[in-house]
Design a protein around this motif. Structure first.
Motif, PDB file in Angstrom:
ATOM      1  N   GLY A 155       0.787  -1.218   0.000  1.00  0.00           N
ATOM      2  CA  GLY A 155       0.000   0.000   0.000  1.00  0.00           C
ATOM      3  C   GLY A 155       0.822   1.273   0.000  1.00  0.00           C
ATOM      4  O   GLY A 155       0.270   2.375  -0.079  1.00  0.00           O
ATOM      5  N   TRP A 156       2.165   1.113   0.089  1.00  0.00           N
ATOM      6  CA  TRP A 156       3.054   2.272   0.136  1.00  0.00           C
ATOM      7  C   TRP A 156       4.150   2.123  -0.918  1.00  0.00           C
ATOM      8  O   TRP A 156       4.594   1.012  -1.197  1.00  0.00           O
ATOM      9  CB  TRP A 156       3.688   2.414   1.522  1.00  0.00           C
ATOM     10  N   ALA A 157       4.566   3.238  -1.481  1.00  0.00           N
ATOM     11  CA  ALA A 157       5.640   3.229  -2.472  1.00  0.00           C
ATOM     12  C   ALA A 157       6.979   3.018  -1.771  1.00  0.00           C
ATOM     13  O   ALA A 157       7.303   3.707  -0.807  1.00  0.00           O
ATOM     14  CB  ALA A 157       5.650   4.544  -3.257  1.00  0.00           C
ATOM     15  N   SER A 158       7.737   2.036  -2.227  1.00  0.00           N
ATOM     16  CA  SER A 158       9.019   1.721  -1.597  1.00  0.00           C
ATOM     17  C   SER A 158      10.036   2.826  -1.854  1.00  0.00           C
ATOM     18  O   SER A 158       9.921   3.602  -2.805  1.00  0.00           O
ATOM     19  CB  SER A 158       9.550   0.388  -2.111  1.00  0.00           C
ATOM     20  N   GLN A 159      11.055   2.878  -0.998  1.00  0.00           N
ATOM     21  CA  GLN A 159      12.139   3.843  -1.125  1.00  0.00           C
ATOM     22  C   GLN A 159      13.465   3.131  -0.945  1.00  0.00           C
ATOM     23  O   GLN A 159      13.565   2.123  -0.231  1.00  0.00           O
ATOM     24  CB  GLN A 159      12.018   4.966  -0.095  1.00  0.00           C
ATOM     25  N   THR A 160      14.502   3.694  -1.574  1.00  0.00           N
ATOM     26  CA  THR A 160      15.853   3.123  -1.503  1.00  0.00           C
ATOM     27  C   THR A 160      16.852   4.200  -1.136  1.00  0.00           C
ATOM     28  O   THR A 160      16.780   5.332  -1.642  1.00  0.00           O
ATOM     29  CB  THR A 160      16.253   2.497  -2.848  1.00  0.00           C
ATOM     30  N   GLN A 161      17.783   3.857  -0.233  1.00  0.00           N
ATOM     31  CA  GLN A 161      18.866   4.763   0.123  1.00  0.00           C
ATOM     32  C   GLN A 161      20.177   3.992   0.161  1.00  0.00           C
ATOM     33  O   GLN A 161      20.209   2.788   0.449  1.00  0.00           O
ATOM     34  CB  GLN A 161      18.625   5.407   1.490  1.00  0.00           C
ATOM     35  N   SER A 162      21.274   4.706  -0.118  1.00  0.00           N
ATOM     36  CA  SER A 162      22.616   4.147  -0.007  1.00  0.00           C
ATOM     37  C   SER A 162      23.297   4.765   1.208  1.00  0.00           C
ATOM     38  O   SER A 162      23.117   5.954   1.492  1.00  0.00           O
ATOM     39  CB  SER A 162      23.443   4.420  -1.266  1.00  0.00           C
ATOM     40  N   VAL A 163      24.045   3.951   1.943  1.00  0.00           N
ATOM     41  CA  VAL A 163      24.633   4.431   3.188  1.00  0.00           C
ATOM     42  C   VAL A 163      25.918   3.679   3.491  1.00  0.00           C
ATOM     43  O   VAL A 163      26.129   2.550   3.024  1.00  0.00           O
ATOM     44  CB  VAL A 163      23.614   4.259   4.347  1.00  0.00           C
TER      45      VAL A 163
END
Length: 433
Positions: free
Chosen positions: A404-412
């Protein structure tokens, strides 16, 4: 009847089963303190005669027959912390009417039935950390509907139905040698009984005996140290093919044929359910004369498969004696510090709704991928997640997702001895109206 039962965190969980006509995907939890049953989210697959095992704070459900009588290969995992189901690696050889228990950081699935035949020597081993299956040393005889339990780093199994009838034979399995060894036979032949390992003993109760002609309420406890069986009190209900778990709890079952029962009962005094892999005692039973004392040496070991993350681990040493007086448990605590080259990645996953309100997302999936491995986490009730890793895993790719939610991606990149915070604010995956 034919439900799978396991205990975790002092509560009793029952999954699937049949009323003799319909096969269910229902799940329930019993709270002994409140003495109430509550419904849980349904299993994704209806199944009868599956097996359930509690491990690492989660409950794993394997095998069973589906609504058409075919063995189920899907592995389902319930997390009480998030109240959500997830899936694991499929069972390579699906069976119903097997036995399952955790041993040495892995889950052993022993014997079972196919669509129309009961009895196999297959032992299948599931690794919850890698979510993978492997083959174990075959059981000494073709078997189904047996009872198994892990005691002091060995697996003990007894009874069951063979391709030629009911057996009283019992065996122990040592992972160090990968061999099965005969142990003392059960006093009677039994199959479809309740079983559990508790207080250093293998417990069996009820089921079918006398060459598959009689349903019994007899029970027995096996002591590995003495290699002997002793009688347990007869259960209140004479049933077979019910669910059972440490406690010693017996849930459901059938008093005859396919007539399922709503009964549940407990044999008190067998509540030491889980072997603590990081704690060991040099003696577990002593005899004292008046005025005497004895030292029990307790050792701790953080280098076990069950400890993969830093943290504080607690247990209790319970002392039982032939006395009317209560002896308070002795607390035991192991503090595991992170290695010097490790760093922590943590954060909160929230959802920003159409009204711009922010809410922590419980049960969101956080996948952390490094150069060499991938780790899948679930957020807690506050939307938080945490993982310690060696800095040699840098850089990390972190993905947060929830239905139900748009996924997100981050680099760390993480730093040794420090906490790196990576928060996510997810938006709905569809247009607001």
């Amino acid at each position: 009847m034919d439900n799978a039962v396991a205990t975790l965190g002092g509560k009793v969980y029952s999954f699937g089963g049949t009323d003799g006509g319909s096969t269910y995907n229902k799940a329930y939890v019993y709270d002994p303190g409140a003495q109430t049953w509550s419904a849980l989210p349904n299993l994704k697959v209806a199944r009868s005669a599956p097996q359930a095992v509690a491990y690492g704070g989660k409950l794993y459900v394997f095998g069973g027959w589906d609504t058409n009588g075919w063995p189920v290969d899907k592995t389902e995992i319930y997390d009480p912390a998030t109240g959500a189901w997830s899936t694991g690696a499929d069972l390579p050889k699906p069976y119903a009417g097997a036995a399952a228990t955790a041993l040495g950081g892995k889950i052993h699935f022993v014997g079972g039935c196919t669509y129309d035949t009961c009895g196999t020597t297959d032992v299948q081993v599931y690794d919850p950390v890698s979510d993978s299956w492997s083959s174990g040393t075959p059981y000494p005889q073709s078997i189904s509907w047996l009872g198994c339990g892990a005691i002091a780093n060995k697996l003990y199994c007894a009874g069951g139905a063979t391709t030629s009838g009911t057996t009283k034979h019992a065996y122990s399995y040592d992972p160090a040698s990968a061999k099965w060894t005969p142990i003392a036979d059960l006093p009677i032949d039994q199959w479809g009984m309740g079983y559990s390992a508790a207080d250093g003993k293998l417990l069996v109760s009820g089921g079918v005996t006398d060459g598959s002609t009689t349903i019994t309420n007899q029970g027995f406890a096996y002591d590995p140290g003495a290699n002997t069986w002793t009688a347990l009190p007869n259960s209140n209900n004479t049933v077979y093919r019910g669910g059972s778990a440490c406690g010693f709890y017996k849930i459901g079952g059938s008093p005859a044929g396919w007539s399922a029962a709503r009964n549940s009962e407990l044999l008190p005094g067998y509540d030491q359910c889980v072997a603590i892999p990081w704690l060991a005692l040099d003696k577990t039973e002593v005899t004292l004369q008046p005025g005497q004392s004895v030292d029990v040496n307790v050792s701790f070991n953080a280098n076990v498969a069950e400890i993969s993350q830093p943290g504080t681990f607690t247990a209790q040493l319970v002392i039982s004696a032939k006395t009317p007086y209560r002896i308070e448990p002795v607390p035991a605590t192991l503090v595991v510090n992170p290695p010097k080259t490790w760093g922590k990645i943590t954060g909160t996953v929230t959802g920003i709704g159409c009204t711009d309100t922010s809410t922590p997302l419980r049960g969101a999936t956080v996948q952390i991928t490094s150069k060499t491995a991938s780790y899948t986490l679930k957020t807690d009730e506050n939307g938080k997640y945490v993982l310690w890793l060696d800095t040699k895993n840098n850089p990390l790719t972190v993905i947060a997702a929830k239905d139900g939610w748009a996924s997100q991606t981050q680099s760390v990149r993480i730093s040794a001895g420090e906490a790196t915070t990576v928060d996510f604010s997810l938006k709905p995956d569809r247009a607001c109206t």
